[in-house]
Design a protein around this motif. Sequence first.
Motif, PDB file in Angstrom:
ATOM      1  N   MET A  71       0.848  -1.170   0.000  1.00 46.89           N
ATOM      2  CA  MET A  71       0.000   0.000   0.000  1.00 46.89           C
ATOM      3  C   MET A  71       0.898   1.239   0.000  1.00 46.89           C
ATOM      4  O   MET A  71       1.875   1.303   0.713  1.00 46.89           O
ATOM      5  CB  MET A  71      -0.914   0.004   1.218  1.00 46.89           C
ATOM      6  N   THR A  72       0.508   2.232  -0.779  1.00 49.55           N
ATOM      7  CA  THR A  72       1.247   3.487  -0.864  1.00 49.55           C
ATOM      8  C   THR A  72       0.447   4.594  -0.211  1.00 49.55           C
ATOM      9  O   THR A  72      -0.720   4.786  -0.532  1.00 49.55           O
ATOM     10  CB  THR A  72       1.499   3.860  -2.344  1.00 49.55           C
ATOM     11  N   LYS A  73       1.049   5.311   0.718  1.00 50.60           N
ATOM     12  CA  LYS A  73       0.375   6.438   1.357  1.00 50.60           C
ATOM     13  C   LYS A  73       0.524   7.664   0.473  1.00 50.60           C
ATOM     14  O   LYS A  73       1.624   8.004   0.042  1.00 50.60           O
ATOM     15  CB  LYS A  73       0.977   6.704   2.732  1.00 50.60           C
ATOM     16  N   ILE A  74      -0.603   8.331   0.176  1.00 49.57           N
ATOM     17  CA  ILE A  74      -0.576   9.483  -0.722  1.00 49.57           C
ATOM     18  C   ILE A  74      -1.033  10.770  -0.055  1.00 49.57           C
ATOM     19  O   ILE A  74      -1.286  11.751  -0.718  1.00 49.57           O
ATOM     20  CB  ILE A  74      -1.410   9.214  -1.989  1.00 49.57           C
ATOM     21  N   GLY A  75      -1.156  10.771   1.265  1.00 47.61           N
ATOM     22  CA  GLY A  75      -1.549  11.984   1.962  1.00 47.61           C
ATOM     23  C   GLY A  75      -2.922  11.851   2.578  1.00 47.61           C
ATOM     24  O   GLY A  75      -3.605  10.859   2.403  1.00 47.61           O
ATOM     25  N   GLY A  76      -3.339  12.889   3.288  1.00 48.35           N
ATOM     26  CA  GLY A  76      -4.622  12.870   3.969  1.00 48.35           C
ATOM     27  C   GLY A  76      -5.726  13.520   3.161  1.00 48.35           C
ATOM     28  O   GLY A  76      -5.501  14.073   2.084  1.00 48.35           O
ATOM     29  N   GLY A  77      -6.942  13.454   3.683  1.00 48.03           N
ATOM     30  CA  GLY A  77      -8.087  14.112   3.069  1.00 48.03           C
ATOM     31  C   GLY A  77      -8.891  13.244   2.121  1.00 48.03           C
ATOM     32  O   GLY A  77      -9.931  13.667   1.620  1.00 48.03           O
ATOM     33  N   TRP A  78      -8.436  12.038   1.859  1.00 50.07           N
ATOM     34  CA  TRP A  78      -9.122  11.168   0.914  1.00 50.07           C
ATOM     35  C   TRP A  78     -10.393  10.564   1.510  1.00 50.07           C
ATOM     36  O   TRP A  78     -11.197   9.973   0.789  1.00 50.07           O
ATOM     37  CB  TRP A  78      -8.178  10.060   0.451  1.00 50.07           C
ATOM     38  N   ASN A  79     -10.603  10.724   2.811  1.00 47.21           N
ATOM     39  CA  ASN A  79     -11.784  10.148   3.466  1.00 47.21           C
ATOM     40  C   ASN A  79     -13.088  10.815   3.050  1.00 47.21           C
ATOM     41  O   ASN A  79     -14.162  10.332   3.368  1.00 47.21           O
ATOM     42  CB  ASN A  79     -11.630  10.189   4.990  1.00 47.21           C
ATOM     43  N   VAL A  80     -13.028  11.908   2.294  1.00 48.29           N
ATOM     44  CA  VAL A  80     -14.255  12.558   1.815  1.00 48.29           C
ATOM     45  C   VAL A  80     -14.857  11.804   0.633  1.00 48.29           C
ATOM     46  O   VAL A  80     -15.973  12.096   0.222  1.00 48.29           O
ATOM     47  CB  VAL A  80     -14.016  14.033   1.411  1.00 48.29           C
ATOM     48  N   TYR A  81     -14.146  10.819   0.121  1.00 44.78           N
ATOM     49  CA  TYR A  81     -14.604  10.077  -1.057  1.00 44.78           C
ATOM     50  C   TYR A  81     -15.193   8.732  -0.676  1.00 44.78           C
ATOM     51  O   TYR A  81     -14.719   8.065   0.230  1.00 44.78           O
ATOM     52  CB  TYR A  81     -13.455   9.872  -2.041  1.00 44.78           C
ATOM     53  N   ALA A  82     -16.228   8.338  -1.404  1.00 40.87           N
ATOM     54  CA  ALA A  82     -16.827   7.020  -1.221  1.00 40.87           C
ATOM     55  C   ALA A  82     -16.037   5.964  -1.991  1.00 40.87           C
ATOM     56  O   ALA A  82     -15.960   4.818  -1.566  1.00 40.87           O
ATOM     57  CB  ALA A  82     -18.276   7.034  -1.709  1.00 40.87           C
ATOM     58  N   ASP A  83     -15.480   6.342  -3.133  1.00 41.49           N
ATOM     59  CA  ASP A  83     -14.700   5.429  -3.967  1.00 41.49           C
ATOM     60  C   ASP A  83     -13.464   6.140  -4.489  1.00 41.49           C
ATOM     61  O   ASP A  83     -13.535   7.306  -4.889  1.00 41.49           O
ATOM     62  CB  ASP A  83     -15.513   4.953  -5.180  1.00 41.49           C
ATOM     63  N   ILE A  84     -12.356   5.425  -4.522  1.00 44.22           N
ATOM     64  CA  ILE A  84     -11.109   5.911  -5.112  1.00 44.22           C
ATOM     65  C   ILE A  84     -10.570   4.776  -5.967  1.00 44.22           C
ATOM     66  O   ILE A  84     -10.416   3.654  -5.488  1.00 44.22           O
ATOM     67  CB  ILE A  84     -10.079   6.301  -4.032  1.00 44.22           C
ATOM     68  N   VAL A  85     -10.307   5.080  -7.237  1.00 43.77           N
ATOM     69  CA  VAL A  85      -9.899   4.042  -8.165  1.00 43.77           C
ATOM     70  C   VAL A  85      -8.642   4.471  -8.915  1.00 43.77           C
ATOM     71  O   VAL A  85      -8.635   5.523  -9.562  1.00 43.77           O
ATOM     72  CB  VAL A  85     -11.023   3.749  -9.189  1.00 43.77           C
ATOM     73  N   GLY A  86      -7.588   3.669  -8.813  1.00 42.63           N
ATOM     74  CA  GLY A  86      -6.411   3.868  -9.641  1.00 42.63           C
ATOM     75  C   GLY A  86      -6.704   3.290 -11.016  1.00 42.63           C
ATOM     76  O   GLY A  86      -7.024   2.112 -11.134  1.00 42.63           O
ATOM     77  N   ILE A  87      -6.639   4.112 -12.037  1.00 43.01           N
ATOM     78  CA  ILE A  87      -7.096   3.689 -13.363  1.00 43.01           C
ATOM     79  C   ILE A  87      -5.971   3.466 -14.351  1.00 43.01           C
ATOM     80  O   ILE A  87      -6.208   3.283 -15.534  1.00 43.01           O
ATOM     81  CB  ILE A  87      -8.069   4.724 -13.949  1.00 43.01           C
ATOM     82  N   GLY A  88      -4.740   3.515 -13.889  1.00 43.14           N
ATOM     83  CA  GLY A  88      -3.639   3.470 -14.845  1.00 43.14           C
ATOM     84  C   GLY A  88      -3.420   4.869 -15.397  1.00 43.14           C
ATOM     85  O   GLY A  88      -3.549   5.851 -14.682  1.00 43.14           O
ATOM     86  N   ASP A  89      -3.133   4.974 -16.660  1.00 44.59           N
ATOM     87  CA  ASP A  89      -2.816   6.261 -17.284  1.00 44.59           C
ATOM     88  C   ASP A  89      -4.037   6.804 -18.021  1.00 44.59           C
ATOM     89  O   ASP A  89      -4.169   6.644 -19.237  1.00 44.59           O
ATOM     90  CB  ASP A  89      -1.631   6.083 -18.233  1.00 44.59           C
ATOM     91  N   GLY A  90      -4.920   7.481 -17.310  1.00 46.35           N
ATOM     92  CA  GLY A  90      -6.166   7.977 -17.892  1.00 46.35           C
ATOM     93  C   GLY A  90      -6.000   9.104 -18.885  1.00 46.35           C
ATOM     94  O   GLY A  90      -6.802   9.250 -19.803  1.00 46.35           O
ATOM     95  N   ASN A  91      -4.981   9.918 -18.734  1.00 48.71           N
ATOM     96  CA  ASN A  91      -4.805  11.062 -19.646  1.00 48.71           C
ATOM     97  C   ASN A  91      -3.647  10.850 -20.628  1.00 48.71           C
ATOM     98  O   ASN A  91      -3.249  11.773 -21.329  1.00 48.71           O
ATOM     99  CB  ASN A  91      -4.631  12.364 -18.876  1.00 48.71           C
ATOM    100  N   LYS A  92      -3.117   9.652 -20.658  1.00 49.41           N
ATOM    101  CA  LYS A  92      -2.089   9.258 -21.638  1.00 49.41           C
ATOM    102  C   LYS A  92      -0.803  10.080 -21.567  1.00 49.41           C
ATOM    103  O   LYS A  92      -0.178  10.363 -22.579  1.00 49.41           O
ATOM    104  CB  LYS A  92      -2.655   9.309 -23.065  1.00 49.41           C
ATOM    105  N   ASP A  93      -0.401  10.448 -20.332  1.00 51.17           N
ATOM    106  CA  ASP A  93       0.865  11.178 -20.186  1.00 51.17           C
ATOM    107  C   ASP A  93       1.988  10.290 -19.643  1.00 51.17           C
ATOM    108  O   ASP A  93       3.073  10.769 -19.344  1.00 51.17           O
ATOM    109  CB  ASP A  93       0.691  12.410 -19.300  1.00 51.17           C
ATOM    110  N   GLY A  94       1.707   9.000 -19.487  1.00 53.49           N
ATOM    111  CA  GLY A  94       2.723   8.071 -19.018  1.00 53.49           C
ATOM    112  C   GLY A  94       2.783   7.898 -17.515  1.00 53.49           C
ATOM    113  O   GLY A  94       3.653   7.198 -17.015  1.00 53.49           O
ATOM    114  N   ARG A  95       1.861   8.529 -16.777  1.00 49.19           N
ATOM    115  CA  ARG A  95       1.861   8.438 -15.311  1.00 49.19           C
ATOM    116  C   ARG A  95       0.516   7.899 -14.816  1.00 49.19           C
ATOM    117  O   ARG A  95      -0.520   8.226 -15.378  1.00 49.19           O
ATOM    118  CB  ARG A  95       2.099   9.813 -14.707  1.00 49.19           C
ATOM    119  N   PRO A  96       0.507   7.124 -13.734  1.00 48.71           N
ATOM    120  CA  PRO A  96      -0.746   6.605 -13.196  1.00 48.71           C
ATOM    121  C   PRO A  96      -1.629   7.731 -12.647  1.00 48.71           C
ATOM    122  O   PRO A  96      -1.135   8.690 -12.057  1.00 48.71           O
ATOM    123  CB  PRO A  96      -0.328   5.663 -12.073  1.00 48.71           C
TER     124      PRO A  96
END
Length: 71
Positions: free
Chosen positions: A1-26
């Motif tokens: 698991m990777t920690k990415i900071g706080g404040g994400w608890n406001v979301y019901a769902d969080i999904v890593g989608i790979g490279d959604g904008n095609k810039d080479g980064r997740p």
Amino acid sequence: MTKIGGGWNVYADIVGIGDGNKDGRPDVYARTPAGETYFYPGTGDYNIPFKPRSATRTGVAPAETAYNQLF
């Protein structure tokens, strides 16, 4: 698991989608309990992993509230 900071608890769902904008980064999509969805483009920098969010829909009632799962 990777920690990415706080404040994400406001979301019901969080999904890593790979490279959604095609810039080479997740990237990440997040959905609030009210159905608002946001896109977080990845930076490739572990100190600041994401650029500021952008809403995926504006000016209309979010159609995503019709679904109980984002992906």
